[in-house]
Design a protein around this motif. Structure first.
Motif, mmCIF file in Angstrom:
data_model
loop_
_atom_site.group_PDB
_atom_site.id
_atom_site.type_symbol
_atom_site.label_atom_id
_atom_site.label_comp_id
_atom_site.label_asym_id
_atom_site.label_seq_id
_atom_site.Cartn_x
_atom_site.Cartn_y
_atom_site.Cartn_z
ATOM 1 N N LEU A 42 9.086 5.708 10.879
ATOM 2 C CA LEU A 42 9.208 6.501 9.533
ATOM 3 C C LEU A 42 9.253 7.997 9.634
ATOM 4 N N ASP A 43 8.305 8.425 10.488
ATOM 5 C CA ASP A 43 7.857 9.931 10.593
ATOM 6 C C ASP A 43 8.783 10.478 11.432
ATOM 7 N N ALA A 92 18.405 7.736 -0.849
ATOM 8 C CA ALA A 92 17.360 7.639 -0.125
ATOM 9 C C ALA A 92 17.790 6.862 1.261
ATOM 10 N N VAL A 113 10.709 -0.523 -4.109
ATOM 11 C CA VAL A 113 9.539 -0.046 -3.613
ATOM 12 C C VAL A 113 9.553 -0.341 -2.085
ATOM 13 N N ASN A 114 9.530 0.776 -0.992
ATOM 14 C CA ASN A 114 9.740 0.575 0.383
ATOM 15 C C ASN A 114 8.279 0.301 0.893
ATOM 16 N N VAL A 115 8.271 0.128 2.520
ATOM 17 C CA VAL A 115 7.256 -0.577 3.001
ATOM 18 C C VAL A 115 5.803 0.221 3.000
ATOM 19 N N VAL A 116 6.198 1.550 2.737
ATOM 20 C CA VAL A 116 4.982 2.742 2.611
ATOM 21 C C VAL A 116 4.837 3.139 1.238
ATOM 22 N N GLY A 117 5.262 2.301 0.125
ATOM 23 C CA GLY A 117 4.994 2.659 -1.081
ATOM 24 C C GLY A 117 5.679 3.707 -1.913
ATOM 25 N N THR A 118 6.657 3.972 -1.227
ATOM 26 C CA THR A 118 7.471 4.998 -2.044
ATOM 27 C C THR A 118 8.692 4.281 -2.998
ATOM 28 N N TRP A 119 8.418 4.659 -4.171
ATOM 29 C CA TRP A 119 9.054 3.897 -5.335
ATOM 30 C C TRP A 119 10.165 4.819 -5.781
ATOM 31 N N ASP A 143 0.810 -1.040 -0.115
ATOM 32 C CA ASP A 143 0.201 -0.018 0.006
ATOM 33 C C ASP A 143 0.869 1.192 -0.101
ATOM 34 N N ASN A 171 9.391 -4.113 -0.568
ATOM 35 C CA ASN A 171 9.533 -4.559 0.856
ATOM 36 C C ASN A 171 8.140 -4.326 1.652
ATOM 37 N N THR A 172 7.845 -5.330 2.317
ATOM 38 C CA THR A 172 6.497 -5.264 3.050
ATOM 39 C C THR A 172 6.649 -5.570 4.518
ATOM 40 N N ASP A 173 6.038 -4.730 5.376
ATOM 41 C CA ASP A 173 6.033 -5.142 6.762
ATOM 42 C C ASP A 173 4.928 -6.084 7.128
ATOM 43 N N ARG A 229 20.109 8.926 3.321
ATOM 44 C CA ARG A 229 19.242 10.031 4.221
ATOM 45 C C ARG A 229 18.541 9.144 5.378
ATOM 46 N N VAL A 285 2.286 -6.860 9.381
ATOM 47 C CA VAL A 285 1.316 -6.241 10.290
ATOM 48 C C VAL A 285 0.579 -7.264 11.294
ATOM 49 N N VAL A 309 1.188 4.464 1.656
ATOM 50 C CA VAL A 309 0.620 5.104 2.828
ATOM 51 C C VAL A 309 0.795 6.589 2.876
ATOM 52 N N VAL A 336 13.964 11.122 -4.155
ATOM 53 C CA VAL A 336 15.291 12.085 -3.567
ATOM 54 C C VAL A 336 15.395 12.903 -5.033
ATOM 55 N N SER A 357 4.736 8.009 2.553
ATOM 56 C CA SER A 357 5.577 7.933 1.376
ATOM 57 C C SER A 357 6.147 9.002 0.893
#
Lengths: 142, 142
Positions: free
Chosen positions: B96-97, B53, B37-43, A129, B127-129, B56, B131, A131, A139, A135
């Motif tokens: 992540l925040d 990335a 693609v990371n766990v929150v859908g950043t590509w 998903d 990657n997928t957490d 950082r 849950v 999020v 960069v 997300s």
């Protein structure tokens, strides 16, 4: 998949089978030994398990859902293998715990496909998903 | 990757580079045109973007993190291509925040790797957490 179709056709067939809630057709997109990891990290192993799990969810949380999606990237991995990224949006679903939906979802599905005698099939799928708020944008280069 | 290593060696090198927080070594595991693609859908698209990335995040939320993980499945996709599933656990991270961590995380990383002149490299990672409470057990067979 029909012989002669490219690997990206698996992505559109995935969306079509989902929206028809035709889980036999959905399952037939996967190779016998396929792996599928869903958005909460459930790992289904083998075509039968993947089809059964989706038959269950399409009888419940996904019964009235509609998936919009398309292949946005297709990368060949040598002869007879490819990685396909499917960007999707989902509406009309319930939450995964059966509660009311938190609203439209979107995400990215990675499909690893290989060409077999009957055409391209999914060997590994992994879904994530997007999020909102977490997300991060790409960069900046340079 | 050193020539002569198998595709599963990319998984252990991924974990090693993470725990040394050596993002040059981490970036070198990826092909130039890789997708991640990371766990929150950043590509992230391309080696440079993936490395930047992670540089950082390893200067901030992952600075003191420790990744435990190993390849739990390796499937050949024809000559010179493979899908590797890496099961992982993460401790010592921030959320992540940037907020305090919600506790240990675990997940599944799918690495699609191809063999190049210099050895195996990652072409696509997703990657997928896992849950807790939502990840369902495999459907019983039969």
């Amino acid at each position: 998949m029909a012989k002669g179709s490219g690997p990206e056709a698996v992505a559109s067939a995935f969306v079509d089978a989902w929206n028809r809630h035709d889980m036999r057709a959905f399952g037939a997109l996967f190779a016998e030994d396929a792996d599928f990891v869903n958005v909460v990290g459930t790992w289904w192993k083998g075509q039968a398990e993947i089809e059964a799990a989706h038959a269950r969810s399409h009888a419940t949380v996904f019964r009235d859902s509609r998936l919009d999606g398309r292949a946005v990237s297709v990368r060949r991995l040598g002869p007879g293998a490819a990685a396909v990224h499917l960007a999707w949006g989902l509406t009309g679903h319930l939450a995964l715990d059966g509660g009311p939906s938190g609203g439209p979802r979107r995400g990215i599905l990675l499909l690893v496909v290989t060409e077999e005698a009957e055409g391209w099939r999914i060997r590994a799928g992994q879904n994530t998903d997007v999020v909102p708020g977490l997300s991060t944008p790409p960069v900046a280069k340079g």
